[in-house]
Design a protein around this motif. Structure first.
Motif, PDB file in Angstrom:
ATOM      1  N   ASP A   1      34.921  41.304  34.038  1.00  0.00           N
ATOM      2  CA  ASP A   1      35.923  42.317  34.383  1.00  0.00           C
ATOM      3  C   ASP A   1      37.045  41.667  35.197  1.00  0.00           C
ATOM      4  OD1 ASP A   1      35.103  42.125  37.065  1.00  0.00           O
ATOM      5  OD2 ASP A   1      33.775  43.858  36.912  1.00  0.00           O
ATOM      6  N   ILE A   2      38.077  42.430  35.475  1.00  0.00           N
ATOM      7  CA  ILE A   2      39.266  41.848  36.105  1.00  0.00           C
ATOM      8  C   ILE A   2      38.962  41.377  37.537  1.00  0.00           C
ATOM      9  CG2 ILE A   2      40.217  44.095  36.797  1.00  0.00           C
ATOM     10  CD1 ILE A   2      42.235  40.999  35.657  1.00  0.00           C
ATOM     11  N   ALA A   3      38.077  42.091  38.234  1.00  0.00           N
ATOM     12  CA  ALA A   3      37.758  41.661  39.607  1.00  0.00           C
ATOM     13  C   ALA A   3      37.100  40.287  39.583  1.00  0.00           C
ATOM     14  CB  ALA A   3      36.851  42.682  40.283  1.00  0.00           C
ATOM     15  N   GLN A   4      36.218  40.075  38.621  1.00  0.00           N
ATOM     16  CA  GLN A   4      35.571  38.752  38.497  1.00  0.00           C
ATOM     17  C   GLN A   4      36.582  37.684  38.093  1.00  0.00           C
ATOM     18  OE1 GLN A   4      32.071  38.624  36.007  1.00  0.00           O
ATOM     19  NE2 GLN A   4      31.258  40.529  36.861  1.00  0.00           N
ATOM     20  N   LYS A   5      37.471  38.046  37.186  1.00  0.00           N
ATOM     21  CA  LYS A   5      38.474  37.066  36.748  1.00  0.00           C
ATOM     22  C   LYS A   5      39.360  36.646  37.925  1.00  0.00           C
ATOM     23  CE  LYS A   5      38.575  38.551  31.948  1.00  0.00           C
ATOM     24  NZ  LYS A   5      39.255  39.308  30.892  1.00  0.00           N
ATOM     25  N   LEU A   6      39.759  37.631  38.716  1.00  0.00           N
ATOM     26  CA  LEU A   6      40.588  37.304  39.885  1.00  0.00           C
ATOM     27  C   LEU A   6      39.797  36.458  40.880  1.00  0.00           C
ATOM     28  CD1 LEU A   6      42.424  40.733  40.431  1.00  0.00           C
ATOM     29  CD2 LEU A   6      43.426  38.616  39.530  1.00  0.00           C
ATOM     30  N   PHE A   7      38.510  36.734  40.982  1.00  0.00           N
ATOM     31  CA  PHE A   7      37.692  35.939  41.914  1.00  0.00           C
ATOM     32  C   PHE A   7      37.616  34.477  41.462  1.00  0.00           C
ATOM     33  CE2 PHE A   7      33.646  34.648  44.045  1.00  0.00           C
ATOM     34  CZ  PHE A   7      34.097  34.828  45.345  1.00  0.00           C
ATOM     35  N   VAL A   8      37.464  34.279  40.167  1.00  0.00           N
ATOM     36  CA  VAL A   8      37.456  32.904  39.644  1.00  0.00           C
ATOM     37  C   VAL A   8      38.788  32.216  39.974  1.00  0.00           C
ATOM     38  CG1 VAL A   8      37.423  31.503  37.536  1.00  0.00           C
ATOM     39  CG2 VAL A   8      35.803  33.407  37.803  1.00  0.00           C
ATOM     40  N   MET A   9      39.889  32.932  39.770  1.00  0.00           N
ATOM     41  CA  MET A   9      41.199  32.316  40.047  1.00  0.00           C
ATOM     42  C   MET A   9      41.331  31.980  41.523  1.00  0.00           C
ATOM     43  SD  MET A   9      42.461  32.051  37.080  1.00  0.00           S
ATOM     44  CE  MET A   9      44.099  31.450  37.339  1.00  0.00           C
ATOM     45  N   MET A  10      40.831  32.864  42.388  1.00  0.00           N
ATOM     46  CA  MET A  10      41.036  32.607  43.816  1.00  0.00           C
ATOM     47  C   MET A  10      40.066  31.555  44.362  1.00  0.00           C
ATOM     48  SD  MET A  10      39.954  35.859  46.205  1.00  0.00           S
ATOM     49  CE  MET A  10      38.503  35.766  47.232  1.00  0.00           C
TER      50      MET A  10
ATOM     51  N   ARG B   1      30.876  39.607  56.592  1.00  0.00           N
ATOM     52  CA  ARG B   1      31.721  40.743  56.271  1.00  0.00           C
ATOM     53  C   ARG B   1      32.133  40.650  54.805  1.00  0.00           C
ATOM     54  NH1 ARG B   1      34.469  38.698  61.095  1.00  0.00           N
ATOM     55  NH2 ARG B   1      33.441  39.679  62.844  1.00  0.00           N
ATOM     56  N   PRO B   2      32.375  41.785  54.161  1.00  0.00           N
ATOM     57  CA  PRO B   2      32.757  41.736  52.745  1.00  0.00           C
ATOM     58  C   PRO B   2      34.181  41.251  52.563  1.00  0.00           C
ATOM     59  CG  PRO B   2      32.876  43.982  53.569  1.00  0.00           C
ATOM     60  CD  PRO B   2      32.333  43.151  54.699  1.00  0.00           C
ATOM     61  N   PHE B   3      34.458  40.621  51.452  1.00  0.00           N
ATOM     62  CA  PHE B   3      35.844  40.253  51.089  1.00  0.00           C
ATOM     63  C   PHE B   3      35.862  40.068  49.578  1.00  0.00           C
ATOM     64  CE2 PHE B   3      39.624  37.665  50.548  1.00  0.00           C
ATOM     65  CZ  PHE B   3      40.483  38.128  51.536  1.00  0.00           C
ATOM     66  N   THR B   4      36.581  40.936  48.895  1.00  0.00           N
ATOM     67  CA  THR B   4      36.595  40.894  47.431  1.00  0.00           C
ATOM     68  C   THR B   4      37.851  40.180  46.935  1.00  0.00           C
ATOM     69  OG1 THR B   4      37.856  42.929  47.209  1.00  0.00           O
ATOM     70  CG2 THR B   4      35.457  43.161  47.412  1.00  0.00           C
ATOM     71  N   SER B   5      37.860  39.926  45.630  1.00  0.00           N
ATOM     72  CA  SER B   5      39.068  39.336  45.041  1.00  0.00           C
ATOM     73  C   SER B   5      40.240  40.302  45.181  1.00  0.00           C
ATOM     74  CB  SER B   5      38.831  38.991  43.569  1.00  0.00           C
ATOM     75  OG  SER B   5      38.510  40.151  42.832  1.00  0.00           O
ATOM     76  N   LEU B   6      39.936  41.612  45.131  1.00  0.00           N
ATOM     77  CA  LEU B   6      41.021  42.587  45.292  1.00  0.00           C
ATOM     78  C   LEU B   6      41.607  42.492  46.700  1.00  0.00           C
ATOM     79  CD1 LEU B   6      39.824  43.496  42.623  1.00  0.00           C
ATOM     80  CD2 LEU B   6      40.034  45.868  43.393  1.00  0.00           C
TER      81      LEU B   6
END
Ligand code: GUN
Ligand code: ZN
Length: 433
Positions: free
Chosen positions: A401-410, A345-350
């Motif tokens: 982009d911000i979604a990638q940055k948040l993904f790195v943080m998470m 299932r999908p799960f994004t940083s957002l």
């Protein structure tokens, strides 16, 4: 006298669920958060914000770091702080062998007070500013938690665990006494400063029908309170609960019969639910609480966020320490991603950051107070540093982009990434008196 202060950095919050609304992520790369008297006064681009600030307003410069609303941990047991990382058991044995003995020690008010302070230090260091918390059956464990939280000015939810059967003596109460104790605690704590009471029957297996009925009665007698419990976590637990309540068609049906499925009701785990259960949860306005590190650690199963979303049930995210393995909501998002991957299932940083902020606030019925930077909200917020470790800095630098940055943080972040935690606009600190 005004207490206006400003905070400069990359502002990130949500105005809605990113799964429901395309523009739900609010991202101001060089932003200014202005706080006055502990509440958000404004957010916007730094250039305009700085120009509009009254002369002499202090500005904390967090440029290069992310400023987000404080994390919300929607299910955690402060009394299980010493149970974290207990090896080799699934839920029912884990409760018997590790958890109930540890919780028994909270009859001692001094122990409870010491653990409450340690717990709050830990969660604040991890950027969690609000939590829905389980103490133990002992009223003194609730007093210890609420007084520690009150001294730090925190918005916290907690309530005495109700557990009158199928538990050893040191952690068992009695139905009428649990009602009287809960009532006294509600009168002492509910609505005091930023504290809210949750009626807390542990789970169906450790309450008699009389106790569950009294839990429903407490909720009816004191509008505006929360209810928190566990639901459909583990197959052996579900089988046992079905034997204990043979009249009920489903696990959720037991709680429903006693008026516990309602708004502001928080159902931890909610893993093994039917379509009909999800519909019941959604209709009632109850929330499911996803506890991924716990569900993996105890081998309980994979939460289905898509099923919850399809039904319209609100979802929050939680650590569930001590079944959970970390106080970090970043790590919790990380494991939520892996749970989703295991279910294809999908799960994004957002998704992750929404669940840990506005999604949690909505599930707790507190979206008018916390969860994002809308003006008027309580100014509990955190600073995440992309320079926290060499690896985070390196990988963050490659994100475009911000979604990638948040993904790195998470995926790579933990308490080391939390550079600061602010409560009502002030740095979180342990009171010295
Ligand atoms: N079910 C009943 N009590 C508990 C608890 O303390 N932790 C977890 N994970 N599940 C429970
Ligand atoms: Zn739990």
């Amino acid at each position: 006298m005004s207490t206006r202060k400003a905070f400069r950095g990359t502002l990130v919050d949500f105005t809605d669920d990113p799964r429901a609304a395309a523009g739900a992520l609010r991202h101001i790369e060089d932003g200014l958060l202005v706080v006055n008297d502990g509440r958000v006064e404004s957010i916007g681009p730094a250039a305009a914000g700085l120009a509009a600030l009254p002369a002499g307003t202090p500005v904390a410069d967090h440029s290069g770091s992310l400023i987000l609303p404080g994390f919300i941990d929607a299910h955690v047991h402060y009394a299980q702080t010493d149970v974290i990382a207990s090896h080799g058991k699934q839920l029912l044995d884990w409760l018997t062998d590790y958890t109930f003995p540890a919780e028994g020690r909270f009859a001692d008010a001094a122990h409870a007070a010491m653990v409450a302070e340690f717990f709050l230090d830990e969660i604040l260091k991890n950027g969690t500013t609000t939590a829905a918390v389980f103490p133990t059956v002992h009223p003194q464990s609730v007093d210890a938690f609420f007084s520690a939280a009150q001294k730090r000015g925190l918005r916290m939810i907690a309530g005495k665990v109700m557990m009158d059967v199928n538990a050893p003596d040191p952690v068992r109460d009695e139905a009428e006494q649990s009602y009287a104790d809960s009532k006294a605690l509600i009168e002492r704590w509910h609505g005091r400063d930023r504290l809210l009471y949750a009626v807390t029957p542990r789970f169906a297996a450790t309450s008699t029908e009389r106790q569950l009925q009294l839990a429903g009665q407490l909720l009816d007698e004191h509008p505006g309170m929360h209810m928190q419990t566990h639901l459909a976590e583990n197959h052996d637990e579900i089988k046992w609960v079905a034997e204990l309540f043979p009249w009920s068609k489903s696990y959720l049906g037991i709680y429903e019969k006693f008026g516990l499925v309602r708004e502001n009701a928080l159902y931890a785990h909610s893993i093994h639910l039917s379509e009909a259960d999800w519909q019941t949860m959604a209709r009632a306005g109850a929330a499911a609480v996803h506890c991924p590190t716990s569900n993996l650690f105890l081998g309980s199963g994979l939460f289905n966020l898509d099923a919850a979303n399809a039904s319209g049930t609100a979802v929050a995210l939680a650590t569930d320490v001590g079944g959970g393995t970390s106080f970090s909501m970043l790590r919790t998002m990380h494991e939520a991603y892996k749970v989703a991957q295991m279910g294809h299932r999908p799960f994004t940083s957002l998704d992750g950051f929404y669940l840990a902020t506005l999604g949690g606030a909505r599930s707790l019925g507190l979206a008018d107070k916390i969860g994002n930077f809308n003006p008027g909200k309580e100014a509990d917020f955190i600073v995440l540093s992309p320079k926290a470790t060499p690896l985070i800095e390196r990988r963050y630098g490659l994100a475009t982009d911000i979604a990638q940055k948040l993904f790195v943080m998470m995926m790579l972040g933990d308490e080391r990434a939390v550079a600061a935690t602010y409560i009502l606009g002030e740095p979180a600190r342990r009171p010295t008196i």
